[in-house]
Scaffold this motif. Structure first.
Motif, mmCIF file in Angstrom:
data_model
loop_
_atom_site.group_PDB
_atom_site.id
_atom_site.type_symbol
_atom_site.label_atom_id
_atom_site.label_comp_id
_atom_site.label_asym_id
_atom_site.label_seq_id
_atom_site.Cartn_x
_atom_site.Cartn_y
_atom_site.Cartn_z
ATOM 1 N N LEU A 206 0.689 -1.306 0.231
ATOM 2 C CA LEU A 206 -0.355 0.190 0.223
ATOM 3 C C LEU A 206 0.958 1.161 0.341
ATOM 4 N N LEU A 207 0.541 2.224 -0.836
ATOM 5 C CA LEU A 207 1.581 3.784 -1.061
ATOM 6 C C LEU A 207 0.237 4.471 -0.369
ATOM 7 N N LEU A 208 0.720 5.145 1.201
ATOM 8 C CA LEU A 208 -0.792 6.415 1.819
ATOM 9 C C LEU A 208 0.730 6.924 1.741
ATOM 10 N N THR A 209 -0.458 7.912 1.564
ATOM 11 C CA THR A 209 0.126 9.726 1.026
ATOM 12 C C THR A 209 -0.320 10.788 2.516
ATOM 13 N N ALA A 210 1.048 11.140 3.727
ATOM 14 C CA ALA A 210 0.335 11.937 4.718
ATOM 15 C C ALA A 210 -0.674 13.326 4.159
ATOM 16 N N HIS A 226 -5.487 -7.786 3.679
ATOM 17 C CA HIS A 226 -5.069 -7.097 3.053
ATOM 18 C C HIS A 226 -3.264 -6.595 1.703
ATOM 19 N N TYR A 227 -2.885 -6.430 2.952
ATOM 20 C CA TYR A 227 -1.106 -6.148 1.868
ATOM 21 C C TYR A 227 0.036 -6.758 3.088
ATOM 22 N N ARG A 228 0.764 -6.891 2.312
ATOM 23 C CA ARG A 228 2.248 -7.674 3.295
ATOM 24 C C ARG A 228 3.120 -5.844 3.079
ATOM 25 N N GLY A 229 2.490 -4.824 2.856
ATOM 26 C CA GLY A 229 4.036 -3.990 3.787
ATOM 27 C C GLY A 229 3.318 -2.953 3.010
ATOM 28 N N LEU A 230 3.927 -1.745 3.773
ATOM 29 C CA LEU A 230 3.424 -0.396 3.354
ATOM 30 C C LEU A 230 5.124 0.543 3.251
ATOM 31 N N VAL A 231 4.104 1.860 2.165
ATOM 32 C CA VAL A 231 4.882 2.744 1.797
ATOM 33 C C VAL A 231 4.706 4.159 2.196
ATOM 34 N N VAL A 232 4.683 4.712 3.223
ATOM 35 C CA VAL A 232 4.264 5.954 3.848
ATOM 36 C C VAL A 232 5.417 7.515 2.874
ATOM 37 N N ALA A 233 4.494 7.953 2.099
ATOM 38 C CA ALA A 233 4.684 9.439 1.603
ATOM 39 C C ALA A 233 4.597 10.635 1.961
ATOM 40 N N GLY A 234 5.422 10.500 3.712
ATOM 41 C CA GLY A 234 4.814 11.072 4.394
ATOM 42 C C GLY A 234 5.392 12.776 3.619
ATOM 43 N N MET A 235 4.585 14.274 5.036
ATOM 44 C CA MET A 235 5.156 15.390 5.017
ATOM 45 C C MET A 235 6.557 15.915 4.719
ATOM 46 N N GLY A 236 6.857 16.708 4.138
ATOM 47 C CA GLY A 236 8.516 17.052 4.497
ATOM 48 C C GLY A 236 9.359 16.932 4.595
ATOM 49 N N SER A 290 13.614 6.247 3.273
ATOM 50 C CA SER A 290 14.740 5.598 2.451
ATOM 51 C C SER A 290 15.149 7.460 1.603
ATOM 52 N N ASP A 291 15.700 6.735 0.719
ATOM 53 C CA ASP A 291 16.331 7.855 0.435
ATOM 54 C C ASP A 291 15.696 8.047 -1.502
ATOM 55 N N LEU A 292 15.411 6.758 -1.811
ATOM 56 C CA LEU A 292 15.141 7.119 -3.042
ATOM 57 C C LEU A 292 14.124 8.198 -3.770
ATOM 58 N N GLY A 293 12.823 8.571 -3.092
ATOM 59 C CA GLY A 293 12.613 9.659 -3.075
ATOM 60 C C GLY A 293 11.127 10.110 -3.740
ATOM 61 N N ASP A 294 10.830 8.703 -4.018
ATOM 62 C CA ASP A 294 9.336 8.826 -5.135
ATOM 63 C C ASP A 294 8.447 8.072 -4.302
ATOM 64 N N GLY A 295 7.551 7.933 -3.758
ATOM 65 C CA GLY A 295 6.518 6.716 -3.138
ATOM 66 C C GLY A 295 6.366 5.256 -3.687
ATOM 67 N N LEU A 296 6.095 6.211 -5.218
ATOM 68 C CA LEU A 296 6.063 5.119 -6.678
ATOM 69 C C LEU A 296 6.967 4.077 -6.747
#
Length: 333
Positions: A206-210, A226-236, A290-296
């Motif tokens: 799941l990709l979750l945008t704060a 429903h999901y096995r992992g989570l990516v959070v695109a946080g503020m700032g 993560s320093d990948l810089g992109d939630g997608l």
């Protein structure tokens, strides 16, 4: 004569008017897309077709099929592959392909923002740039080429709905540009990481945008059903609402969770902010900063890391190893 394989997957570049209706739909195969307008006499082009689909229909499984086909033609003597697809996911599919491909050959991906029947159709120029790039390419990297600009698959982003110059590779910048049939490189290639990543079918991440004030109280209920992992695109710097932070931490106790910034910028600070929902709070609870810089992109990488291993710890270790190789490659190390 250098062999280049051309793999068509659909998209705007392959679309024609829909019979008896309005609008267009993907129809054309690789040879029809190229036609007699583009090509190079010094290249041996070998054509392959997957079912022509809108790229918003594509999945991680489709990306795995594309990667498998690239490995097949690479083993058969191909010296480069051109992938033609729709632009809706042209900032996702090439990255997944780059992570999965094992063949040590260059891959160029492209599409079009305008259909072939429109004035100023950009597909032929984009394809010609790809062929020119592959004719001289030696690095085993995956790039996205549109509008004469060569973007790294790990950092390319779609930035507009319809404009021809709809892609950018901020904040790192492009690999280079195509001018008069030649590639002018701006920086070292980002060669693909060779790790045991694998597609386990549909993402399961799941990709979750704060968002302002949102606590996401329902989040823990989605795991593990429903999901096995989570990516959070946080503020700032990757921050969240304090109420949301505790639900995310609860998920991180049993499942791999990755934190990026919704700004698309990087790196994240590790030791600056210390309160509920800050980077220190999350790091102490097993969330990977993560320093990948992109939630997608982070979602794709975590999906493939989970597909390549069984445990939360191993998935996060694989994620970090792949990310480190991408960032090292970006720095030319």
């Amino acid at each position: 004569m250098k062999r280049i394989d051309v793999l068509a997957v659909g998209g705007t570049i392959s679309s024609v008017p829909k019979a008896g209706d309005s609008g267009v739909e993907p129809t054309l195969g690789a040879e029809a897309i190229l036609g007699d307008r583009v090509g190079r006499p010094d290249l041996n082009l070998v054509f392959h077709d997957l079912p022509p689909l809108p790229s918003n229909w594509l999945s991680l499984e489709d990306a795995a099929r594309i990667a498998a086909r690239i490995d097949e033609v690479g083993a058969d003597g191909s010296e480069g592959v051109l992938v033609i697809q729709g632009t809706d996911t042209l900032d996702e599919v090439p990255f997944a392909v780059d992570l999965l491909v094992r063949a040590r050959i260059p891959v160029a991906c492209t599409g079009a923002m305008r259909t072939p029947d429109r004035p100023g159709a950009d597909g032929p120029a984009n394809i010609q740039d790809c062929l020119d790039y592959l004719a001289g390419a030696v690095a085993a990297e995956t790039v996205v080429i549109l509008g004469g600009t060569v973007h790294p698959a790990a950092y390319v982003r779609k930035t507009h709905t319809l404009l021809p110059d709809a892609f950018a590779s901020a904040p790192v910048g492009p690999c280079g540009v195509m001018v008069e049939g030649s590639f002018f490189r701006h920086r070292a290639p980002v060669e693909r990481p060779a790790l045991d990543l694998a597609s386990g079918g549909e993402s399961g991440v799941l990709l979750l945008t704060a968002a302002l004030g949102d606590a996401f109280a329902w989040l823990p209920d989605l795991f593990p059903g429903h999901y096995r992992g989570l990516v959070v695109a946080g503020m700032g710097n990757g921050h969240t609402n304090r109420r949301a932070a505790h639900g995310i931490a609860e998920v991180a106790e049993r499942h791999p969770v990755v934190l990026v910034s919704r700004t698309g910028g990087f790196p994240l600070a590790r030791q600056t902010y210390n309160y509920d929902g800050s980077e220190i709070f999350f790091a102490r609870r097993g969330v990977a900063l993560s320093d990948l810089g992109d939630g997608l992109k982070a979602r794709i990488l975590l999906s493939l890391a989970i597909g390549g291993t069984a445990s939360r710890e191993d998935a996060l270790a694989l994620y970090r190893a792949a990310e480190a190789r991408i960032i090292d490659g970006l720095a030319g190390e």
